[in-house]
Design an enzyme around this catalytic site. Structure first.
Site, PDB file in Angstrom:
ATOM      1  N   ARG A 101     -33.096  25.483  20.477  1.00  0.00           N
ATOM      2  CA  ARG A 101     -32.041  24.459  20.435  1.00  0.00           C
ATOM      3  C   ARG A 101     -31.456  24.412  19.025  1.00  0.00           C
ATOM      4  NH1 ARG A 101     -32.583  18.112  19.735  1.00  0.00           N
ATOM      5  NH2 ARG A 101     -30.361  17.642  19.832  1.00  0.00           N
ATOM      6  N   HIS A 160     -24.511  17.013  16.028  1.00  0.00           N
ATOM      7  CA  HIS A 160     -25.782  16.462  15.534  1.00  0.00           C
ATOM      8  C   HIS A 160     -25.494  15.793  14.191  1.00  0.00           C
ATOM      9  CE1 HIS A 160     -30.385  16.990  15.761  1.00  0.00           C
ATOM     10  NE2 HIS A 160     -30.163  16.245  14.697  1.00  0.00           N
ATOM     11  N   GLU A 175     -28.599  11.819  19.645  1.00  0.00           N
ATOM     12  CA  GLU A 175     -29.087  10.513  19.207  1.00  0.00           C
ATOM     13  C   GLU A 175     -27.990   9.537  18.781  1.00  0.00           C
ATOM     14  OE1 GLU A 175     -32.144  10.991  16.279  1.00  0.00           O
ATOM     15  OE2 GLU A 175     -33.497  11.946  17.685  1.00  0.00           O
ATOM     16  N   ASN A 211     -35.686  12.807  22.794  1.00  0.00           N
ATOM     17  CA  ASN A 211     -36.317  13.022  21.490  1.00  0.00           C
ATOM     18  C   ASN A 211     -37.330  11.902  21.280  1.00  0.00           C
ATOM     19  OD1 ASN A 211     -34.358  14.971  21.263  1.00  0.00           O
ATOM     20  ND2 ASN A 211     -33.249  13.993  19.580  1.00  0.00           N
ATOM     21  N   TYR A 246     -40.610  10.531  18.871  1.00  0.00           N
ATOM     22  CA  TYR A 246     -41.419  10.712  17.657  1.00  0.00           C
ATOM     23  C   TYR A 246     -42.569   9.726  17.540  1.00  0.00           C
ATOM     24  CZ  TYR A 246     -38.200  14.171  15.860  1.00  0.00           C
ATOM     25  OH  TYR A 246     -37.464  15.318  15.717  1.00  0.00           O
ATOM     26  N   GLU A 288     -36.831  17.063  21.270  1.00  0.00           N
ATOM     27  CA  GLU A 288     -37.379  16.986  19.908  1.00  0.00           C
ATOM     28  C   GLU A 288     -38.681  16.222  19.944  1.00  0.00           C
ATOM     29  OE1 GLU A 288     -35.038  15.358  16.661  1.00  0.00           O
ATOM     30  OE2 GLU A 288     -33.250  16.336  17.462  1.00  0.00           O
TER      31      GLU A 288
END
Ligand code: BGC
Length: 480
Positions: free
Chosen positions: A83, A128, A173, A315, A317, A383
Protein backbone atom coordinates in the site's frame (compact mmCIF):
# COMPACT_ATOMS: atom_id res chain seq x y z
CA UNK A 1 13.71 -18.04 19.18
CA UNK A 2 11.62 -16.48 16.45
CA UNK A 3 8.31 -15.65 18.10
CA UNK A 4 6.34 -15.12 14.91
CA UNK A 5 7.12 -18.66 13.81
CA UNK A 6 4.64 -19.88 16.39
CA UNK A 7 1.75 -18.22 14.62
CA UNK A 8 -0.80 -20.66 13.23
CA UNK A 9 -1.26 -19.60 9.62
CA UNK A 10 -4.23 -21.92 9.00
CA UNK A 11 -6.81 -19.32 9.99
CA UNK A 12 -5.84 -16.94 7.21
CA UNK A 13 -7.76 -17.36 3.97
CA UNK A 14 -5.88 -18.57 0.90
CA UNK A 15 -5.89 -15.21 -0.82
CA UNK A 16 -5.12 -13.22 2.33
CA UNK A 17 -3.27 -10.00 1.52
CA UNK A 18 0.07 -9.85 3.35
CA UNK A 19 1.12 -6.27 3.03
CA UNK A 20 3.04 -3.29 4.30
CA UNK A 21 2.11 0.35 3.90
CA UNK A 22 3.74 3.71 3.33
CA UNK A 23 2.67 7.23 2.32
CA UNK A 24 4.18 9.55 -0.27
CA UNK A 25 5.21 12.46 1.94
CA UNK A 26 6.66 10.13 4.55
CA UNK A 27 9.02 8.31 2.17
CA UNK A 28 9.42 9.93 -1.24
CA UNK A 29 11.49 13.05 -0.72
CA UNK A 30 12.16 14.77 -4.05
CA UNK A 31 9.83 17.44 -2.78
CA UNK A 32 10.49 19.84 -5.68
CA UNK A 33 12.03 17.44 -8.18
CA UNK A 34 11.00 16.95 -11.78
CA UNK A 35 8.08 19.33 -11.73
CA UNK A 36 6.39 18.33 -8.49
CA UNK A 37 4.26 21.10 -6.98
CA UNK A 38 4.38 21.81 -3.22
CA UNK A 39 1.93 20.22 -0.83
CA UNK A 40 0.66 21.56 2.47
CA UNK A 41 3.19 19.34 4.22
CA UNK A 42 6.06 20.99 2.34
CA UNK A 43 4.80 24.38 3.49
CA UNK A 44 4.13 23.21 7.05
CA UNK A 45 7.60 21.70 7.51
CA UNK A 46 9.41 24.60 5.90
CA UNK A 47 7.93 26.96 8.49
CA UNK A 48 9.97 26.63 11.67
CA UNK A 49 8.82 25.25 14.98
CA UNK A 50 6.25 22.80 13.73
CA UNK A 51 8.10 19.51 13.52
CA UNK A 52 10.59 17.79 15.82
CA UNK A 53 13.95 19.56 15.30
CA UNK A 54 12.45 21.33 12.27
CA UNK A 55 12.91 18.18 10.22
CA UNK A 56 11.18 17.91 6.85
CA UNK A 57 10.19 15.32 4.29
CA UNK A 58 12.32 17.09 1.63
CA UNK A 59 14.42 13.94 1.28
CA UNK A 60 12.82 11.46 3.72
CA UNK A 61 13.69 7.91 2.51
CA UNK A 62 14.32 9.31 -0.98
CA UNK A 63 12.01 6.69 -2.38
CA UNK A 64 11.51 8.96 -5.38
CA UNK A 65 15.05 8.11 -6.44
CA UNK A 66 15.53 4.87 -4.53
CA UNK A 67 12.34 3.06 -5.46
CA UNK A 68 14.31 0.01 -6.52
CA UNK A 69 15.70 -0.27 -3.00
CA UNK A 70 12.15 -0.27 -1.67
CA UNK A 71 11.25 -2.94 -4.16
CA UNK A 72 14.08 -5.11 -2.81
CA UNK A 73 12.62 -4.70 0.69
CA UNK A 74 9.19 -5.72 -0.59
CA UNK A 75 10.70 -8.77 -2.28
CA UNK A 76 12.67 -9.67 0.82
CA UNK A 77 9.48 -9.68 2.87
CA UNK A 78 7.63 -11.68 0.23
CA UNK A 79 4.66 -9.31 0.39
CA UNK A 80 1.62 -10.11 -1.70
CA UNK A 81 0.39 -6.49 -1.47
CA UNK A 82 1.97 -3.07 -1.03
CA UNK A 83 0.00 0.00 0.00
CA UNK A 84 1.44 3.33 -1.07
CA UNK A 85 0.01 6.75 -1.71
CA UNK A 86 0.29 9.04 -4.70
CA UNK A 87 1.54 12.53 -4.14
CA UNK A 88 -1.30 14.50 -5.71
CA UNK A 89 0.96 17.48 -6.45
CA UNK A 90 3.61 15.25 -8.07
CA UNK A 91 1.00 14.18 -10.60
CA UNK A 92 -0.95 17.44 -10.79
CA UNK A 93 1.38 20.22 -9.58
CA UNK A 94 -1.40 22.77 -9.02
CA UNK A 95 -3.90 20.13 -7.95
CA UNK A 96 -5.98 20.44 -11.10
CA UNK A 97 -5.98 18.42 -14.30
CA UNK A 98 -5.09 21.58 -16.24
CA UNK A 99 -1.53 20.33 -16.25
CA UNK A 100 -0.29 16.78 -15.73
CA UNK A 101 3.34 16.29 -14.75
CA UNK A 102 4.62 13.55 -17.09
CA UNK A 103 7.53 12.68 -14.81
CA UNK A 104 5.14 12.02 -11.96
CA UNK A 105 3.16 9.67 -14.17
CA UNK A 106 6.37 7.92 -15.25
CA UNK A 107 7.43 7.44 -11.63
CA UNK A 108 4.19 5.85 -10.48
CA UNK A 109 3.92 3.78 -13.65
CA UNK A 110 7.32 2.32 -12.89
CA UNK A 111 6.39 1.58 -9.28
CA UNK A 112 3.14 -0.09 -10.29
CA UNK A 113 4.67 -2.04 -13.16
CA UNK A 114 7.56 -3.26 -11.01
CA UNK A 115 5.15 -4.37 -8.30
CA UNK A 116 3.01 -6.27 -10.74
CA UNK A 117 6.04 -7.85 -12.41
CA UNK A 118 6.89 -9.17 -8.95
CA UNK A 119 3.36 -10.45 -8.30
CA UNK A 120 2.74 -7.77 -5.68
CA UNK A 121 -0.65 -6.13 -5.85
CA UNK A 122 -0.61 -2.35 -5.33
CA UNK A 123 -3.16 -0.68 -3.09
CA UNK A 124 -3.14 3.05 -3.79
CA UNK A 125 -4.22 5.84 -1.48
CA UNK A 126 -5.10 8.93 -3.46
CA UNK A 127 -4.58 11.38 -0.62
CA UNK A 128 -2.60 10.68 2.52
CA UNK A 129 -2.60 14.12 4.22
CA UNK A 130 -0.52 15.94 1.54
CA UNK A 131 -3.02 18.21 -0.19
CA UNK A 132 -1.53 20.32 -3.00
CA UNK A 133 -0.64 23.75 -1.63
CA UNK A 134 -2.22 25.38 -4.68
CA UNK A 135 -5.58 23.96 -3.61
CA UNK A 136 -5.01 24.99 0.01
CA UNK A 137 -4.57 28.52 -1.35
CA UNK A 138 -8.09 28.23 -2.77
CA UNK A 139 -9.59 27.14 0.55
CA UNK A 140 -8.39 23.52 0.66
CA UNK A 141 -10.61 20.99 2.42
CA UNK A 142 -12.70 23.81 3.88
CA UNK A 143 -13.95 24.85 0.48
CA UNK A 144 -16.77 22.97 -1.25
CA UNK A 145 -14.78 23.39 -4.50
CA UNK A 146 -12.44 20.67 -3.30
CA UNK A 147 -14.99 17.98 -4.11
CA UNK A 148 -14.74 18.74 -7.82
CA UNK A 149 -10.94 18.93 -7.74
CA UNK A 150 -10.66 15.65 -5.89
CA UNK A 151 -13.07 13.93 -8.24
CA UNK A 152 -11.12 15.10 -11.29
CA UNK A 153 -7.87 13.92 -9.71
CA UNK A 154 -9.41 10.56 -8.82
CA UNK A 155 -10.78 10.09 -12.33
CA UNK A 156 -7.40 10.97 -13.78
CA UNK A 157 -5.79 8.29 -11.57
CA UNK A 158 -8.41 5.64 -12.38
CA UNK A 159 -7.97 6.37 -16.08
CA UNK A 160 -4.18 6.39 -16.00
CA UNK A 161 -3.40 3.57 -13.59
CA UNK A 162 -6.66 1.67 -13.10
CA UNK A 163 -5.88 -0.94 -15.75
CA UNK A 164 -3.35 -2.29 -13.19
CA UNK A 165 -4.47 -0.94 -9.80
CA UNK A 166 -7.44 -2.82 -8.37
CA UNK A 167 -7.52 -1.55 -4.80
CA UNK A 168 -8.03 2.14 -4.14
CA UNK A 169 -8.38 4.23 -1.01
CA UNK A 170 -9.63 7.72 -1.64
CA UNK A 171 -8.72 9.63 1.53
CA UNK A 172 -6.58 8.36 4.38
CA UNK A 173 -7.88 8.95 7.91
CA UNK A 174 -10.21 11.92 7.54
CA UNK A 175 -10.47 11.95 11.34
CA UNK A 176 -6.73 12.50 11.87
CA UNK A 177 -6.42 14.94 9.02
CA UNK A 178 -9.36 17.08 10.14
CA UNK A 179 -8.66 16.89 13.87
CA UNK A 180 -4.89 17.37 13.88
CA UNK A 181 -4.79 19.71 10.89
CA UNK A 182 -7.73 22.04 11.57
CA UNK A 183 -8.64 21.66 15.25
CA UNK A 184 -5.34 21.10 17.05
CA UNK A 185 -2.98 22.68 14.51
CA UNK A 186 -0.44 19.89 14.97
CA UNK A 187 -0.50 18.70 11.37
CA UNK A 188 -0.61 20.62 8.10
CA UNK A 189 -2.11 23.07 7.37
CA UNK A 190 -1.63 23.87 11.07
CA UNK A 191 -4.95 25.60 11.73
CA UNK A 192 -6.43 25.89 15.20
CA UNK A 193 -10.11 26.55 14.65
CA UNK A 194 -11.69 24.53 17.43
CA UNK A 195 -15.15 23.13 17.09
CA UNK A 196 -15.83 24.41 13.60
CA UNK A 197 -13.51 23.63 10.68
CA UNK A 198 -12.96 20.08 11.83
CA UNK A 199 -16.53 19.10 10.89
CA UNK A 200 -16.52 21.05 7.65
CA UNK A 201 -13.26 19.43 6.56
CA UNK A 202 -14.54 15.98 7.52
CA UNK A 203 -17.73 16.64 5.57
CA UNK A 204 -15.91 17.77 2.44
CA UNK A 205 -13.63 14.74 2.63
CA UNK A 206 -16.65 12.52 2.82
CA UNK A 207 -18.27 14.32 -0.10
CA UNK A 208 -15.06 14.08 -2.13
CA UNK A 209 -14.81 10.38 -1.36
CA UNK A 210 -18.45 9.86 -2.29
CA UNK A 211 -18.03 11.59 -5.64
CA UNK A 212 -14.89 9.63 -6.47
CA UNK A 213 -16.49 6.30 -5.51
CA UNK A 214 -19.46 7.09 -7.76
CA UNK A 215 -17.16 8.11 -10.61
CA UNK A 216 -15.42 4.77 -10.31
CA UNK A 217 -18.67 2.90 -10.05
CA UNK A 218 -20.17 4.57 -13.10
CA UNK A 219 -17.23 4.90 -15.45
CA UNK A 220 -14.51 2.47 -14.48
CA UNK A 221 -15.76 -0.52 -12.52
CA UNK A 222 -17.15 -2.42 -15.49
CA UNK A 223 -13.87 -1.96 -17.38
CA UNK A 224 -11.40 -2.33 -14.55
CA UNK A 225 -13.11 -4.45 -11.91
CA UNK A 226 -11.39 -2.81 -8.94
CA UNK A 227 -12.54 -1.80 -5.47
CA UNK A 228 -12.64 1.60 -3.80
CA UNK A 229 -12.87 2.56 -0.15
CA UNK A 230 -11.96 5.28 2.37
CA UNK A 231 -9.25 4.73 5.02
CA UNK A 232 -10.69 4.95 8.52
CA UNK A 233 -8.69 4.90 11.72
CA UNK A 234 -10.07 4.06 15.10
CA UNK A 235 -9.04 3.29 18.63
CA UNK A 236 -10.87 0.54 20.44
CA UNK A 237 -12.63 2.00 23.49
CA UNK A 238 -14.08 0.55 26.67
CA UNK A 239 -15.64 2.30 29.67
CA UNK A 240 -13.21 3.20 32.43
CA UNK A 241 -15.84 2.06 34.90
CA UNK A 242 -18.10 -0.50 33.21
CA UNK A 243 -20.64 -0.11 36.02
CA UNK A 244 -20.97 3.63 35.49
CA UNK A 245 -23.70 4.35 32.89
CA UNK A 246 -22.16 7.75 32.09
CA UNK A 247 -18.84 6.12 31.20
CA UNK A 248 -20.66 3.55 29.09
CA UNK A 249 -22.48 6.27 27.16
CA UNK A 250 -19.26 8.28 26.85
CA UNK A 251 -17.52 5.25 25.37
CA UNK A 252 -20.12 5.01 22.64
CA UNK A 253 -19.68 8.73 21.94
CA UNK A 254 -15.91 8.27 21.84
CA UNK A 255 -16.31 5.58 19.16
CA UNK A 256 -18.96 7.62 17.32
CA UNK A 257 -16.78 10.73 17.15
CA UNK A 258 -13.81 8.79 15.75
CA UNK A 259 -15.07 5.85 13.73
CA UNK A 260 -18.83 6.44 13.47
CA UNK A 261 -18.28 9.96 12.12
CA UNK A 262 -17.31 8.39 8.78
CA UNK A 263 -18.32 4.75 9.10
CA UNK A 264 -21.94 5.55 9.92
CA UNK A 265 -22.57 7.64 6.77
CA UNK A 266 -20.74 5.17 4.53
CA UNK A 267 -21.69 1.79 5.98
CA UNK A 268 -24.82 2.27 8.10
CA UNK A 269 -27.25 5.14 7.62
CA UNK A 270 -25.98 7.72 5.14
CA UNK A 271 -25.88 10.20 8.01
CA UNK A 272 -23.76 11.13 11.03
CA UNK A 273 -24.27 9.25 14.30
CA UNK A 274 -27.16 10.55 16.41
CA UNK A 275 -24.82 11.18 19.35
CA UNK A 276 -22.71 13.55 17.24
CA UNK A 277 -25.71 15.40 15.88
CA UNK A 278 -27.34 15.90 19.26
CA UNK A 279 -24.20 16.77 21.24
CA UNK A 280 -22.92 19.26 18.66
CA UNK A 281 -26.29 20.93 18.38
CA UNK A 282 -26.68 21.15 22.17
CA UNK A 283 -23.21 22.62 22.56
CA UNK A 284 -23.86 25.16 19.81
CA UNK A 285 -26.93 26.29 21.71
CA UNK A 286 -25.02 26.42 24.97
CA UNK A 287 -22.33 28.61 23.41
CA UNK A 288 -24.80 30.72 21.45
CA UNK A 289 -23.15 29.67 18.19
CA UNK A 290 -25.42 30.95 15.47
CA UNK A 291 -23.41 30.77 12.25
CA UNK A 292 -25.33 27.74 10.95
CA UNK A 293 -24.90 24.12 11.92
CA UNK A 294 -21.33 23.26 12.88
CA UNK A 295 -21.85 19.68 11.76
CA UNK A 296 -22.88 20.09 8.13
CA UNK A 297 -25.96 18.29 6.91
CA UNK A 298 -26.15 15.94 3.95
CA UNK A 299 -28.21 17.46 1.20
CA UNK A 300 -30.96 15.56 -0.57
CA UNK A 301 -29.66 16.94 -3.86
CA UNK A 302 -26.30 15.31 -3.45
CA UNK A 303 -25.06 11.76 -3.82
CA UNK A 304 -25.43 9.86 -0.59
CA UNK A 305 -22.30 8.49 1.07
CA UNK A 306 -24.21 5.33 1.98
CA UNK A 307 -22.78 2.27 0.26
CA UNK A 308 -19.72 4.05 -1.12
CA UNK A 309 -17.14 1.52 0.07
CA UNK A 310 -16.36 -1.81 -1.53
CA UNK A 311 -14.45 -2.90 1.57
CA UNK A 312 -13.63 -1.55 5.02
CA UNK A 313 -10.11 -0.07 5.22
CA UNK A 314 -9.16 0.00 8.89
CA UNK A 315 -6.12 1.60 10.50
CA UNK A 316 -5.77 0.47 14.10
CA UNK A 317 -3.03 1.42 16.54
CA UNK A 318 -4.28 1.63 20.09
CA UNK A 319 -7.05 1.42 22.69
CA UNK A 320 -8.47 3.65 25.40
CA UNK A 321 -10.48 3.44 28.61
CA UNK A 322 -13.09 6.16 28.46
CA UNK A 323 -14.54 8.37 31.13
CA UNK A 324 -17.45 10.73 30.84
CA UNK A 325 -16.58 14.42 30.72
CA UNK A 326 -19.88 15.62 29.30
CA UNK A 327 -20.58 17.95 32.20
CA UNK A 328 -17.04 19.31 32.49
CA UNK A 329 -16.65 22.97 31.59
CA UNK A 330 -15.14 23.31 28.11
CA UNK A 331 -14.56 25.76 25.32
CA UNK A 332 -16.31 25.24 22.01
CA UNK A 333 -14.26 22.34 20.70
CA UNK A 334 -14.36 18.86 19.25
CA UNK A 335 -13.37 17.36 22.61
CA UNK A 336 -16.02 19.39 24.39
CA UNK A 337 -18.61 18.14 21.91
CA UNK A 338 -17.43 14.59 22.39
CA UNK A 339 -17.71 14.84 26.18
CA UNK A 340 -15.46 11.86 26.65
CA UNK A 341 -11.85 11.39 27.59
CA UNK A 342 -9.76 8.40 26.66
CA UNK A 343 -7.01 7.30 29.03
CA UNK A 344 -4.58 4.41 28.87
CA UNK A 345 -4.71 1.50 31.27
CA UNK A 346 -1.56 1.33 33.43
CA UNK A 347 -1.19 -2.36 32.54
CA UNK A 348 -0.75 -1.57 28.83
CA UNK A 349 2.82 -1.20 27.62
CA UNK A 350 3.54 1.95 25.66
CA UNK A 351 5.80 1.81 22.62
CA UNK A 352 7.92 4.77 21.56
CA UNK A 353 5.29 7.48 21.56
CA UNK A 354 3.06 8.18 24.56
CA UNK A 355 -0.21 7.80 22.62
CA UNK A 356 0.63 4.32 21.46
CA UNK A 357 -0.44 1.88 24.17
CA UNK A 358 0.07 -1.61 22.80
CA UNK A 359 -3.26 -3.46 22.93
CA UNK A 360 -3.49 -6.19 20.28
CA UNK A 361 -6.73 -7.59 21.72
CA UNK A 362 -8.28 -4.16 21.07
CA UNK A 363 -7.94 -4.90 17.36
CA UNK A 364 -9.76 -8.19 17.83
CA UNK A 365 -12.62 -6.42 19.60
CA UNK A 366 -12.71 -3.62 17.07
CA UNK A 367 -12.93 -6.10 14.19
CA UNK A 368 -15.95 -7.67 15.86
CA UNK A 369 -17.48 -4.24 16.48
CA UNK A 370 -17.14 -3.37 12.78
CA UNK A 371 -18.61 -6.71 11.79
CA UNK A 372 -21.61 -6.10 14.06
CA UNK A 373 -22.22 -2.41 13.41
CA UNK A 374 -21.21 -2.01 9.76
CA UNK A 375 -23.05 -4.93 8.15
CA UNK A 376 -20.23 -7.44 8.16
CA UNK A 377 -18.01 -5.83 5.55
CA UNK A 378 -14.87 -7.32 3.99
CA UNK A 379 -12.10 -5.72 6.04
CA UNK A 380 -8.52 -4.92 5.15
CA UNK A 381 -6.39 -3.83 8.09
CA UNK A 382 -4.63 -1.15 6.09
CA UNK A 383 -2.33 0.04 8.90
CA UNK A 384 -1.14 -1.33 12.21
CA UNK A 385 2.25 -0.99 13.78
CA UNK A 386 4.63 -0.55 16.67
CA UNK A 387 6.98 2.40 17.03
CA UNK A 388 10.44 2.72 18.50
CA UNK A 389 12.36 5.77 19.50
CA UNK A 390 16.12 5.91 19.21
CA UNK A 391 18.62 4.49 19.78
CA UNK A 392 16.93 1.47 18.27
CA UNK A 393 17.97 -2.14 18.08
CA UNK A 394 17.83 -4.14 14.87
CA UNK A 395 16.97 -7.06 17.13
CA UNK A 396 13.57 -5.55 17.93
CA UNK A 397 12.14 -8.41 19.95
CA UNK A 398 9.34 -6.33 21.49
CA UNK A 399 8.07 -5.54 18.04
CA UNK A 400 8.29 -9.22 17.05
CA UNK A 401 6.16 -10.03 20.07
CA UNK A 402 3.74 -7.29 19.06
CA UNK A 403 3.29 -8.74 15.56
CA UNK A 404 2.95 -12.23 16.99
CA UNK A 405 0.21 -11.13 19.40
CA UNK A 406 -1.54 -8.96 16.85
CA UNK A 407 -1.66 -11.56 14.10
CA UNK A 408 -2.83 -14.09 16.66
CA UNK A 409 -5.74 -11.77 17.51
CA UNK A 410 -6.53 -11.27 13.83
CA UNK A 411 -6.50 -15.03 13.27
CA UNK A 412 -8.90 -15.48 16.21
CA UNK A 413 -11.25 -12.87 14.78
CA UNK A 414 -11.30 -14.74 11.48
CA UNK A 415 -11.46 -18.28 12.80
CA UNK A 416 -13.51 -17.94 15.98
CA UNK A 417 -15.76 -15.02 15.15
CA UNK A 418 -16.07 -15.23 11.40
CA UNK A 419 -14.92 -11.66 10.80
CA UNK A 420 -14.25 -11.25 7.08
CA UNK A 421 -10.66 -10.00 7.28
CA UNK A 422 -9.05 -10.02 3.84
CA UNK A 423 -5.62 -8.62 4.56
CA UNK A 424 -3.12 -7.06 6.92
CA UNK A 425 -0.75 -4.19 6.09
CA UNK A 426 2.04 -3.53 8.57
CA UNK A 427 2.81 0.11 9.13
CA UNK A 428 5.37 0.58 7.84
CA UNK A 429 7.68 -0.88 5.24
CA UNK A 430 10.39 1.61 6.18
CA UNK A 431 11.37 3.86 9.03
CA UNK A 432 10.14 7.18 7.69
CA UNK A 433 9.07 10.76 8.35
CA UNK A 434 6.58 10.41 11.19
CA UNK A 435 4.78 13.73 10.66
CA UNK A 436 5.24 16.15 13.59
CA UNK A 437 7.63 13.67 15.23
CA UNK A 438 9.98 13.85 12.25
CA UNK A 439 12.46 10.97 12.11
CA UNK A 440 12.50 10.44 15.88
CA UNK A 441 9.79 7.78 15.78
CA UNK A 442 10.40 4.61 13.80
CA UNK A 443 7.71 2.23 12.61
CA UNK A 444 9.64 0.42 9.86
CA UNK A 445 10.22 -3.25 9.17
CA UNK A 446 13.42 -1.84 7.65
CA UNK A 447 15.77 0.48 9.46
CA UNK A 448 17.12 3.61 7.76
CA UNK A 449 20.13 5.62 8.79
CA UNK A 450 18.87 9.12 8.08
CA UNK A 451 22.26 10.67 8.82
CA UNK A 452 23.85 9.10 5.74
CA UNK A 453 23.00 10.07 2.16
CA UNK A 454 22.86 6.43 1.05
CA UNK A 455 19.77 5.91 3.24
CA UNK A 456 20.53 2.22 3.32
CA UNK A 457 17.62 -0.05 4.19
CA UNK A 458 18.44 -2.78 6.74
CA UNK A 459 15.88 -5.33 7.78
CA UNK A 460 14.87 -5.50 11.44
CA UNK A 461 14.33 -8.84 13.09
CA UNK A 462 10.59 -8.09 13.01
CA UNK A 463 10.88 -7.81 9.22
CA UNK A 464 12.60 -11.20 9.01
CA UNK A 465 9.96 -12.79 11.18
CA UNK A 466 7.09 -11.19 9.27
CA UNK A 467 8.68 -12.55 6.07
CA UNK A 468 8.81 -16.01 7.68
CA UNK A 469 5.07 -15.91 8.46
CA UNK A 470 4.25 -14.93 4.89
CA UNK A 471 6.50 -17.61 3.51
CA UNK A 472 4.97 -20.29 5.78
CA UNK A 473 1.51 -19.26 4.64
CA UNK A 474 2.53 -19.42 0.99
CA UNK A 475 4.28 -22.78 1.39
CA UNK A 476 1.25 -24.22 3.07
CA UNK A 477 -0.92 -23.08 0.16
CA UNK A 478 1.37 -24.71 -2.34
CA UNK A 479 1.01 -28.00 -0.52
CA UNK A 480 -2.78 -27.95 -0.42
C1 BGC B 1 -1.08 7.51 9.54
C2 BGC B 1 0.38 7.25 9.20
C3 BGC B 1 1.22 7.41 10.45
C4 BGC B 1 0.77 6.38 11.47
C5 BGC B 1 1.56 6.36 12.76
C6 BGC B 1 -1.52 6.91 10.85
O1 BGC B 1 -2.32 7.84 11.49
O2 BGC B 1 -1.90 7.12 8.47
O3 BGC B 1 0.74 8.13 8.20
O4 BGC B 1 2.58 7.36 10.21
O5 BGC B 1 -0.57 6.63 11.79
O6 BGC B 1 1.41 7.54 13.46
Amino acid sequence: MAVLKQLPVDAFPRDFAWGAATAAYQIEGGWDMDGKGPSIWDTFCHAKGRVFKDQTGDVACNSYQLWEEDLKCIQQLGLTHYRLSFSWSRLLPDGTTNYVNPKGVTYYNKVINDLIANAVMPMITLNHFDLPQALENRGGWKSPEIVEFFDSYAKFCFETFGDRVKLWITVNEPYVCAKLGYEDGLHAPGLKEPGTSVYLVGHNMLRAHTRAWHSYDTHFRHLQGGKVSIGLNSDWAEPLDPDCPEDVAATQRYMDFILGWFACPVFCTGDYPESMKSRIQAKSLQFGFSEGPRLPEFSENELSPLGTADFFALNYYTSRKVKDTSSHPSELSFTGDQGAEGVTDPSWPVCGVSWLAVVPEGLHKLLNYIKETCNNPAIYITENGFSQIGPVELEDTDRCQFYQNTLQEVSKAIRDDGVDVRGYFAWSLLDNFEWADGFSVRFGLFHLDFSKVELKRTIYRSGREYAAVISRHRTKLEKT
